[in-house]
Design a protein around this motif. Sequence first.
Motif, PDB file in Angstrom:
ATOM      1  N   ARG A  25       0.827  -1.208   0.000  1.00 41.33           N
ATOM      2  CA  ARG A  25       0.000   0.000   0.000  1.00 41.33           C
ATOM      3  C   ARG A  25       0.859   1.255   0.000  1.00 41.33           C
ATOM      4  O   ARG A  25       0.580   2.215  -0.700  1.00 41.33           O
ATOM      5  N   ARG A  26       1.946   1.239   0.758  1.00 42.80           N
ATOM      6  CA  ARG A  26       2.818   2.407   0.808  1.00 42.80           C
ATOM      7  C   ARG A  26       3.473   2.694  -0.539  1.00 42.80           C
ATOM      8  O   ARG A  26       3.668   3.836  -0.909  1.00 42.80           O
ATOM      9  N   ARG A  27       3.814   1.641  -1.261  1.00 42.82           N
ATOM     10  CA  ARG A  27       4.530   1.827  -2.518  1.00 42.82           C
ATOM     11  C   ARG A  27       3.626   1.980  -3.736  1.00 42.82           C
ATOM     12  O   ARG A  27       3.917   2.763  -4.621  1.00 42.82           O
ATOM     13  N   TYR A  28       2.543   1.194  -3.805  1.00 44.40           N
ATOM     14  CA  TYR A  28       1.774   1.124  -5.045  1.00 44.40           C
ATOM     15  C   TYR A  28       0.308   1.491  -4.916  1.00 44.40           C
ATOM     16  O   TYR A  28      -0.382   1.577  -5.925  1.00 44.40           O
ATOM     17  N   GLY A  29      -0.212   1.631  -3.718  1.00 42.16           N
ATOM     18  CA  GLY A  29      -1.609   2.000  -3.551  1.00 42.16           C
ATOM     19  C   GLY A  29      -2.466   0.841  -3.066  1.00 42.16           C
ATOM     20  O   GLY A  29      -2.029  -0.306  -2.961  1.00 42.16           O
ATOM     21  N   TRP A  30      -3.717   1.188  -2.778  1.00 39.04           N
ATOM     22  CA  TRP A  30      -4.631   0.232  -2.160  1.00 39.04           C
ATOM     23  C   TRP A  30      -5.019  -0.920  -3.067  1.00 39.04           C
ATOM     24  O   TRP A  30      -5.134  -2.058  -2.622  1.00 39.04           O
ATOM     25  N   ILE A  31      -5.268  -0.655  -4.329  1.00 36.88           N
ATOM     26  CA  ILE A  31      -5.779  -1.711  -5.224  1.00 36.88           C
ATOM     27  C   ILE A  31      -4.755  -2.829  -5.374  1.00 36.88           C
ATOM     28  O   ILE A  31      -5.082  -4.018  -5.204  1.00 36.88           O
ATOM     29  N   ALA A  33      -2.334  -3.423  -3.382  1.00 37.79           N
ATOM     30  CA  ALA A  33      -2.094  -3.996  -2.055  1.00 37.79           C
ATOM     31  C   ALA A  33      -3.128  -5.063  -1.719  1.00 37.79           C
ATOM     32  O   ALA A  33      -2.795  -6.110  -1.155  1.00 37.79           O
TER      33      ALA A  33
END
Length: 116
Positions: A25-31, A33
Amino acid sequence: MRTLTDFIPWILALPPALWELANVRRRYGWILAVYASSIVFGGIFLWVMELQRIADVIQYSAFGVAQALLLLVVPPAATILVANKTGLAAGVFAGIAVGFCVFVMTAVIGIGIYGE
């Protein structure tokens, strides 16, 4: 009625999935993740369920012990090998694929040996 052994796969699969959710989530976002954590959760859950199933039908034969040891060692080894170079979700996906191949291979050998 559920027993504690029914919840073992859930208990073992949840912490790595939550870790992967936070990390991706920190690197690429919620989807991405959510996708990565579901791969991790599903892979570990399936691996533990399969180990429980094999432990129930091992029948104390040398072949059953070899099959259980292969399924215990090979998928995590593939996961570690791939996860070091990419990420945990990719490693677990590789572990699922390798574990499935090992299971099919040992099942075919077992059918050839025992005829069932």
